[in-house]
Motif scaffolding. Structure first.
Motif: not given
Lengths: 390, 194
Positions: A173, B117, B174-179, B182
């Motif tokens: 990163d 996050s 999932g790859e977009n699970d960051r928040d 939410k």
């Protein structure tokens, strides 16, 4: 000692340090104090009141940074010095690949005190009540537009921030991470430790038989981490780390040191090293009866009767909370670079049960290849970090 | 490599804290720690079936401990001085200690304040083998007293997610699970305004 080749692996290296502490501004001031075993703890008129258990604190000399927004100014001073040292490498890394991890427990808590007293408080100082906002502003000030984090895990924050910086690099990163630790002296914190009756009225004496508490301190400290292949071959590396929780008490350490021993073993496992490889331990050493006894037990559990040299810096700097892990890691780096073992300022007579390797005075050594840094904190949180050459 | 699975999720508010029966000590905790503990309890996880020394705790404290800081400092002129009990909760990470004590979890810990996050950090702990499961917990406590200070609406809520490598669960991460907030809102829809 294990083969040196064991330490030669791609990883995360340290290429810059900065510090502003009770012994003065700059890493040179810290190095000089370490070599003479000096203490920066002094009576401070600001805390000379029955509201506080002691006026003896580790305060940064007042002329060494501007007034107002103290957390920001301490952090900026340390970060500037660290980035100057690392400038040659940092200048070759795109801004988006440079991240920042801030370690703090109370950020700019001075603003809360000012607002409560209806005293003037700038918008920036108010924003910096929140550690993340402080971290964002520090990153912007250095032109770093990579990932930003604010770590707050009590007095282990500094070690965890260094781990987080290393992880950001290891998982791709960032190529460099500026790790900053900061906490400033405040009536808020000194009143809190007074309420807990945790302050030594005479100034802290880590591992001493008459120790009876800590001394609050303040500091800004910064370390620049980079991908191993970008660093000079002589740079010191982060070899491994470990964390654990005592799961025992919110404000007191475990009585048997098992949690800290677990963190040390995890750090040894992560680095591929054995306990005899450790050449020096920089202890948390707050000077409270229970912490130091617990730490002694943890070291005995891991090292047995062959404990390496051990010392603690809080008799010099005070307990700098969120800055402690970073500034005390700089102590380790200076020791490795300068080939000396730091002493334990203000220690007079070691308490019963302290490690045999406890160092009262500094000593020059032929080499110091691998060191272990420890911190523990409220919430039962323990951290261990191993540094090495190569 | 095994997929990371969301094994359980929860979302709680102040009403859940009022209904909670978690022992006599629970009442001495600050609201943030109470919410976090109740959120973990609501996961319904049997920690006896997991290796307690390899369960990490990652905490996201969006507004940090500012609400408790304010309460502590407001009490500085009380008879007997400021509260030692409350001082212990003026650290954003205090909830980690409370969760670890209640469930005897001795794995590694992390607390991020602000917008960081914790989900990628929990995944990192799992993939590095530092933990076999990770409790991800968020709380957001903004009292009316501090809302103006930080330009944030008042809030009192928490959520938790248990992440594991492999096995069965609610769904894969999932790859977009960051928040995390939410994610908890989606996985555990709940009207917290009530």
């Amino acid at each position: 000692m294990s083969e040196v080749s064991k330490f030669s692996r791609p990883g995360v290296a340290i290429i810059g340090c900065g510090a502003i502490t009770a012994v003065g501004r700059g890493v040179d001031a810290l190095r000089a104090a370490l070599k003479t075993n000096s203490s920066g703890l002094k009576p401070n008129a600001r805390f000379d009141s029955p509201r506080f258990q002691s006026s003896i604190v580790g305060a940064v000399p007042p002329n060494d940074f501007p007034s107002g927004d103290p957390a920001f100014h301490l952090a900026v001073a340390a970060l500037g010095e660290a980035c100057d040292e690392a400038r040659n490498v940092l200048s070759s890394i795109p801004a988006a690949r440079i991240g920042l991890v801030l370690s703090t427990t109370k950020a700019n808590i001075a603003a809360l005190e000012q607002l409560a007293e209806n005293e003037p408080c700038s918008d920036d100082a108010r924003r910096h009540l929140q550690g993340y906002a402080l971290a964002v502003d520090l990153a912007a000030g250095q032109g770093a537009s990579g990932p930003v984090q604010c770590v707050s895990v009590a007095c282990v924050s500094g070690l965890v921030a260094l781990q987080q910086g290393a992880k950001l690099i290891l998982r791709g990163d960032a190529d460099a991470v500026l790790v900053v630790g900061v906490d400033h002296l405040s009536s808020f914190v000194v009143a809190g430790f007074t309420a807990l009756k945790a302050i030594d009225p005479n100034g802290c004496r880590p591992f001493d038989r008459n120790r009876c508490g800590l001394s609050p301190g303040e500091a800004g400290a910064a370390i620049v981490l980079v991908r191993g292949d970008l660093a000079p071959s002589s740079a010191i590396s982060m070899l491994g780390w470990g964390g654990s929780n005592d799961a025992n008490h919110l404000t007191g350490p475990s009585r048997d040191g098992s949690g800290l021993a677990l963190a040390i073993r995890r750090a040894l496992n992560a680095s591929g090293l054995q306990s005899p490889d450790i050449g020096y331990v920089n202890a948390h050493g707050t000077g409270t009866p229970y912490n130091d006894a617990m730490e002694s037990m943890a070291l005995r559990t891991v090292f047995g009767e062959k404990c390496p040299p051990v010392s603690a810096a809080k008799g010099m700097l005070g307990h700098t909370l969120g800055a402690a892990g970073v500034v005390e890691t700089i102590v380790c780096i200076l020791a490795m670079e300068g080939r000396f073992l730091p002493g334990t300022p203000r220690l007079i007579e070691p308490a019963e049960g302290t490690p045999a390797g406890l160092m009262r005075d500094p000593h020059v050594v032929d080499c110091l290849n691998v060191v272990l840094k420890l911190n523990t904190g409220f919430g039962g949180i323990n951290g261990a970090l191993i540094l090495g050459h190569g | 490599m095994d997929k990371i699975v969301i094994a359980a999720a929860s979302m709680v508010g102040e009403e859940d804290v009022r209904m909670a029966r978690l022992g006599t000590r629970f009442g001495r905790l600050d609201l943030a720690s109470q919410l976090a503990l109740v959120a973990v309890e609501a996961l319904g996880v049997n920690f006896d079936l997991l290796p307690r020394e390899l369960i990490g705790i990652c905490l996201a404290a969006r507004a940090g401990s500012l609400a408790t800081d304010f309460d502590f400092w407001r009490g500085r002129d009380n008879a007997g001085g400021p509260s030692p009990t409350l001082f212990a909760y003026t650290l954003p990470s205090s909830a980690i200690g409370e969760i670890a004590i209640r469930h005897r979890l001795t794995g590694p810990n992390l607390c991020l304040t602000g917008e960081g996050s914790i989900i990628p950090e929990a995944c990192d702990l799992l993939r590095r083998g530092e933990a076999q499961a990770c409790l991800c917990v968020f709380y957001n406590v903004v009292t009316p007293a501090i809302a103006g200070l930080i330009n944030s609406p008042a809030a009192a809520l928490a959520g938790a997610i248990l992440l594991r490598l492999g096995g069965n669960g609610v769904r894969e991460l999932g790859e977009n699970d960051r928040d995390i907030e939410k994610m908890c809102r989606v996985l555990c829809p709940k009207d917290l305004a009530s």
